[in-house]
Design a protein around this motif. Sequence first.
Motif, PDB file in Angstrom:
ATOM      1  N   GLU A 163      33.115   1.185  -5.925  1.00 31.71           N
ATOM      2  CA  GLU A 163      33.716   0.697  -7.163  1.00 31.71           C
ATOM      3  C   GLU A 163      32.832   1.107  -8.325  1.00 31.71           C
ATOM      4  N   ASN A 164      33.415   1.222  -9.505  1.00 32.65           N
ATOM      5  CA  ASN A 164      32.692   1.603 -10.719  1.00 32.65           C
ATOM      6  C   ASN A 164      31.944   2.926 -10.535  1.00 32.65           C
ATOM      7  N   TYR A 165      32.676   4.016 -10.650  1.00 35.93           N
ATOM      8  CA  TYR A 165      32.079   5.331 -10.404  1.00 35.93           C
ATOM      9  C   TYR A 165      32.849   6.419 -11.140  1.00 35.93           C
ATOM     10  N   GLN A 166      32.175   7.551 -11.201  1.00 37.17           N
ATOM     11  CA  GLN A 166      32.808   8.792 -11.652  1.00 37.17           C
ATOM     12  C   GLN A 166      32.809   9.734 -10.448  1.00 37.17           C
TER      13      GLN A 166
ATOM     14  N   ASN B  66      48.731  17.602  -2.137  1.00 36.22           N
ATOM     15  CA  ASN B  66      47.553  16.946  -1.582  1.00 36.22           C
ATOM     16  C   ASN B  66      47.212  15.789  -2.522  1.00 36.22           C
ATOM     17  N   GLY B  67      46.050  15.221  -2.382  1.00 31.74           N
ATOM     18  CA  GLY B  67      45.679  14.166  -3.301  1.00 31.74           C
ATOM     19  C   GLY B  67      44.338  13.547  -2.962  1.00 31.74           C
ATOM     20  N   VAL B  68      43.762  12.895  -3.964  1.00 32.09           N
ATOM     21  CA  VAL B  68      42.563  12.086  -3.802  1.00 32.09           C
ATOM     22  C   VAL B  68      42.995  10.641  -3.979  1.00 32.09           C
ATOM     23  N   LEU B  69      42.785   9.829  -2.949  1.00 28.82           N
ATOM     24  CA  LEU B  69      43.245   8.443  -2.946  1.00 28.82           C
ATOM     25  C   LEU B  69      42.063   7.508  -3.153  1.00 28.82           C
ATOM     26  N   LEU B  70      42.113   6.751  -4.241  1.00 32.69           N
ATOM     27  CA  LEU B  70      41.034   5.830  -4.600  1.00 32.69           C
ATOM     28  C   LEU B  70      41.385   4.405  -4.182  1.00 32.69           C
ATOM     29  N   HIS B  71      40.352   3.559  -4.108  1.00 31.56           N
ATOM     30  CA  HIS B  71      40.515   2.125  -3.849  1.00 31.56           C
ATOM     31  C   HIS B  71      41.367   1.876  -2.599  1.00 31.56           C
ATOM     32  N   SER B  72      41.106   2.644  -1.566  1.00 33.00           N
ATOM     33  CA  SER B  72      41.880   2.565  -0.323  1.00 33.00           C
ATOM     34  C   SER B  72      41.464   1.329   0.465  1.00 33.00           C
ATOM     35  N   THR B  73      42.453   0.510   0.829  1.00 33.56           N
ATOM     36  CA  THR B  73      42.184  -0.736   1.544  1.00 33.56           C
ATOM     37  C   THR B  73      43.197  -0.933   2.662  1.00 33.56           C
ATOM     38  N   GLY B  74      42.902  -1.912   3.506  1.00 35.03           N
ATOM     39  CA  GLY B  74      43.807  -2.217   4.603  1.00 35.03           C
ATOM     40  C   GLY B  74      43.585  -1.298   5.790  1.00 35.03           C
ATOM     41  N   PRO B  75      44.517  -1.314   6.742  1.00 35.75           N
ATOM     42  CA  PRO B  75      44.327  -0.544   7.971  1.00 35.75           C
ATOM     43  C   PRO B  75      44.539   0.947   7.768  1.00 35.75           C
TER      44      PRO B  75
ATOM     45  N   GLU C 123      36.466   2.722 -13.591  1.00 36.97           N
ATOM     46  CA  GLU C 123      35.572   1.791 -14.272  1.00 36.97           C
ATOM     47  C   GLU C 123      36.246   0.431 -14.334  1.00 36.97           C
ATOM     48  N   GLY C 124      35.736  -0.514 -13.555  1.00 37.19           N
ATOM     49  CA  GLY C 124      36.405  -1.803 -13.456  1.00 37.19           C
ATOM     50  C   GLY C 124      37.809  -1.612 -12.904  1.00 37.19           C
ATOM     51  N   ASP C 125      38.814  -2.125 -13.628  1.00 38.38           N
ATOM     52  CA  ASP C 125      40.198  -1.968 -13.170  1.00 38.38           C
ATOM     53  C   ASP C 125      40.909  -0.854 -13.937  1.00 38.38           C
TER      54      ASP C 125
ATOM     55  N   ALA D 261      40.746  -2.707  -7.204  1.00 37.95           N
ATOM     56  CA  ALA D 261      39.793  -2.039  -8.089  1.00 37.95           C
ATOM     57  C   ALA D 261      38.583  -1.494  -7.337  1.00 37.95           C
ATOM     58  N   LYS D 262      38.640  -1.541  -6.014  1.00 36.64           N
ATOM     59  CA  LYS D 262      37.588  -0.925  -5.215  1.00 36.64           C
ATOM     60  C   LYS D 262      38.154  -0.609  -3.837  1.00 36.64           C
ATOM     61  N   GLY D 263      37.442   0.237  -3.090  1.00 34.97           N
ATOM     62  CA  GLY D 263      37.876   0.579  -1.742  1.00 34.97           C
ATOM     63  C   GLY D 263      37.312   1.913  -1.314  1.00 34.97           C
ATOM     64  N   ARG D 264      37.796   2.382  -0.207  1.00 32.36           N
ATOM     65  CA  ARG D 264      37.372   3.687   0.299  1.00 32.36           C
ATOM     66  C   ARG D 264      38.052   4.807  -0.496  1.00 32.36           C
ATOM     67  N   ILE D 265      37.585   6.021  -0.275  1.00 32.91           N
ATOM     68  CA  ILE D 265      38.164   7.210  -0.900  1.00 32.91           C
ATOM     69  C   ILE D 265      38.730   8.094   0.204  1.00 32.91           C
ATOM     70  N   GLN D 266      39.943   8.601  -0.008  1.00 31.12           N
ATOM     71  CA  GLN D 266      40.566   9.513   0.953  1.00 31.12           C
ATOM     72  C   GLN D 266      40.872  10.850   0.270  1.00 31.12           C
ATOM     73  N   ILE D 267      40.771  11.923   1.020  1.00 28.94           N
ATOM     74  CA  ILE D 267      41.259  13.229   0.587  1.00 28.94           C
ATOM     75  C   ILE D 267      42.279  13.683   1.620  1.00 28.94           C
ATOM     76  N   GLN D 268      43.478  14.010   1.157  1.00 26.01           N
ATOM     77  CA  GLN D 268      44.607  14.213   2.053  1.00 26.01           C
ATOM     78  C   GLN D 268      44.722  15.623   2.622  1.00 26.01           C
ATOM     79  N   SER D 269      45.450  15.688   3.717  1.00 18.87           N
ATOM     80  CA  SER D 269      46.089  16.909   4.211  1.00 18.87           C
ATOM     81  C   SER D 269      47.572  16.608   4.242  1.00 18.87           C
ATOM     82  N   GLU D 270      48.358  17.434   3.530  1.00 17.36           N
ATOM     83  CA  GLU D 270      49.785  17.129   3.407  1.00 17.36           C
ATOM     84  C   GLU D 270      50.627  18.407   3.415  1.00 17.36           C
ATOM     85  N   GLY D 271      50.259  19.329   4.313  1.00 18.55           N
ATOM     86  CA  GLY D 271      51.096  20.505   4.504  1.00 18.55           C
ATOM     87  C   GLY D 271      50.622  21.764   3.817  1.00 18.55           C
TER      88      GLY D 271
END
Length: 255
Positions: free
Chosen positions: A72-75, A97-106, A207-209, A229-239
């Motif tokens: 959380e709270n990053y560049q 593709n995509g960069v997924l921020l604040h990833s939570t849950g299963p 930054e925050g929310d 407003a926080k969580g893991r970061i994912q980088i996708q593969s989507e074809g």
Amino acid sequence: MGLLITAGDATAQSLLKKPVKLFNGKNLSKWYVFIENRGRNKDVKKVFTVEDGLIHISGEEYGSIVTKKEYENYQLTVEFKWGDKTFAPRANQARDNGVLLHSTGPDGGYHGIWMRSIECQIIEGGTGDFLVVGDGSENYALTAPVAPKQEGRGNVFSPTGSPLTIHKGRIDWFDRDPAWKDVKGFRGAKDIEKPVGEWNTMVCVAEGDQISIFLNGVLVNQAFQVKPAKGRIQIQSEGAEMFVRKVELTPLPKK
């Protein structure tokens, strides 16, 4: 509503703390892999590999690399370029593709593929769009200023627009081509993303929310009241094949 953060602000703040290299050029030691219909660390087709100092994303199967830690709270700075290969079911559609921020849950909580999250989209013609990759509830949401609605267009970010809150769907970056088509190789008249094979730099300031997206030095989208407003970061593969040479996170001070 004024701008949430400027490029200058982000640069000044980034000097306050030492950057963290989420990719060391050698391996994916700070990440694990999740592949659709296979699970965690079962990348039998080697969708995600490290070759010649780059992360090579083949695109052959859907999935992602996921940071082992929450942030959380990053560049976040991601340098990427498209490869030539594409795969079904998107073999003839826009490279996606995509960069997924604040990833939570299963793992696979969203359609069995990705963790629920807030996506900073990487797609031909639409890099810099926001998507809420959630469950439709208030747990996953963002608010962004958008331009007055035009027929045939989505919701388009405008710094002087009216705030719109979404729990699913997307907010387009400010100059997305209104004639965008989901076809391989699409380029809009005012695209900031560089052509296939050339390197791009995406900077996501969380930054925050609030989240601001810069593409090749240009502010393309912003959101506030982001949940979570926080969580893991994912980088996708989507074809689509993609290469990544830098993933660097600079902690920002809490407000």
